[in-house]
Design a protein around this motif. Structure first.
Motif, PDB file in Angstrom:
ATOM      1  N   UNK A 164       0.835  -1.301  -0.126  1.00 12.31           N
ATOM      2  CA  UNK A 164      -0.023   0.137  -0.079  1.00 12.31           C
ATOM      3  C   UNK A 164       0.878   1.203  -0.033  1.00 12.31           C
ATOM      4  N   UNK A 165       2.092   1.405   0.739  1.00  9.22           N
ATOM      5  CA  UNK A 165       2.832   2.352   0.634  1.00  9.22           C
ATOM      6  C   UNK A 165       3.361   2.661  -0.657  1.00  9.22           C
ATOM      7  N   UNK A 166       3.985   1.714  -1.299  1.00 13.39           N
ATOM      8  CA  UNK A 166       4.361   1.794  -2.778  1.00 13.39           C
ATOM      9  C   UNK A 166       3.376   2.259  -3.544  1.00 13.39           C
ATOM     10  N   UNK A 167       2.138   1.682  -3.499  1.00 16.22           N
ATOM     11  CA  UNK A 167       1.078   2.017  -4.526  1.00 16.22           C
ATOM     12  C   UNK A 167       0.860   3.457  -4.314  1.00 16.22           C
ATOM     13  N   UNK A 168       0.634   4.024  -3.163  1.00 15.21           N
ATOM     14  CA  UNK A 168       0.311   5.308  -2.539  1.00 15.21           C
ATOM     15  C   UNK A 168       1.556   6.525  -3.097  1.00 15.21           C
ATOM     16  N   UNK A 173      -1.998   5.995  -6.441  1.00 13.70           N
ATOM     17  CA  UNK A 173      -2.983   5.674  -5.609  1.00 13.70           C
ATOM     18  C   UNK A 173      -3.406   6.689  -4.542  1.00 13.70           C
ATOM     19  N   UNK A 174      -2.303   7.497  -4.155  1.00 14.01           N
ATOM     20  CA  UNK A 174      -2.701   8.409  -3.137  1.00 14.01           C
ATOM     21  C   UNK A 174      -3.171   9.703  -3.451  1.00 14.01           C
ATOM     22  N   UNK A 175      -3.185   9.871  -4.973  1.00 17.17           N
ATOM     23  CA  UNK A 175      -3.592  11.115  -5.506  1.00 17.17           C
ATOM     24  C   UNK A 175      -4.470  10.860  -6.594  1.00 17.17           C
ATOM     25  N   UNK A 176      -5.825  10.396  -6.420  1.00 18.78           N
ATOM     26  CA  UNK A 176      -6.640  10.223  -7.546  1.00 18.78           C
ATOM     27  C   UNK A 176      -7.255  11.740  -8.034  1.00 18.78           C
TER      28      UNK A 176
END
Length: 229
Positions: A164-168, A173-176
């Protein structure tokens, strides 16, 4: 409108949303409550729902909610993705059954956080011979110490938090920034997919691109199968 004026097509959805919003607010005012089904919190994005997280920084969050499982090869799959809030514990059994369909057997262990460790899920895992991580329900014993197996399960579960950390941080994923419901869900699915691609060795990238492009739909599970299998 009563005099015959017709709204342009681009304003019709907004007009209907404002009507629905007024109905909800009036219902809550008349009934002295702060809850209503499918509560609208954004006129431009009426599909977004408030999700109570209970965190000190942000007790309530807005956006899509999704569950991800990671198998023994490090491949992540979206198990559930939607805007309406749901209890994450309801996802575990379906995710394990889909794992069995893909591999032909149940996993040896399921590494999850506390919200997944319900009585129903524990009974399900016990029935199928699956070790579920974490202490037993109820008040822990005063002299309880985590054994080596329990400690290893807790440390291995960090893998899904790392995902989840890498994805965001790295894959969007952290800024849609999308506005439509379908494009927002697609952006989240693509961020999971891209994070998967960067987790594979370069030599297998082209093969896996075709092998995994068909998989379908914050909290998650980590599933591992027996090395002998």
């Amino acid at each position: 409108m009563t005099e015959g004026y017709a709204l342009p097509q681009k304003y019709i959805d907004c007009y209907l949303t404002v009507q629905k919003l007024y109905e909800q607010q009036k219902y809550m005012f008349d009934n002295n409550t702060h809850r209503v089904d499918d509560r609208i919190v954004s006129i431009s994005q009426p599909y977004i729902r408030p999700i109570v997280r209970g965190k000190a920084k942000s007790p309530v969050e807005f956006g899509a909610k999704y569950d991800v499982s990671i198998d023994e090869k490090g491949h992540a799959r979206l198990e559930k993705l939607q805007f309406d809030p749901y209890n994450e514990s309801s996802v575990l059994q379906d995710a394990v059954e889909r794992y069995k369909e893909r591999t032909g057997h149940y996993p040896v262990r399921v590494l999850v956080d506390q919200i997944y460790r319900t009585r129903a899920n524990r009974a399900y895992c016990k029935e199928h011979g699956i070790r579920i991580s974490g202490p037993r329900l109820g008040r822990p014993a005063a002299d309880h110490k985590a054994n080596r197996e329990e400690y290893k399960d807790n440390t291995d579960r960090i893998e899904v938090e790392r995902f989840f950390s890498r994805e965001k941080r790295c894959n969007g994923a952290g800024l849609i920034m999308t506005r439509l419901a379908e494009t927002t869900l697609a952006s989240i699915a693509l961020s999971v997919y891209v994070t998967n691609l960067f987790a594979i060795p370069t030599g297998n990238l082209f093969v896996l691109y075709f092998a995994d492009c068909g998989y379908g739909p914050e909290t998650a599970q980590f599933i591992e199968m027996d090395d002998a299998t």
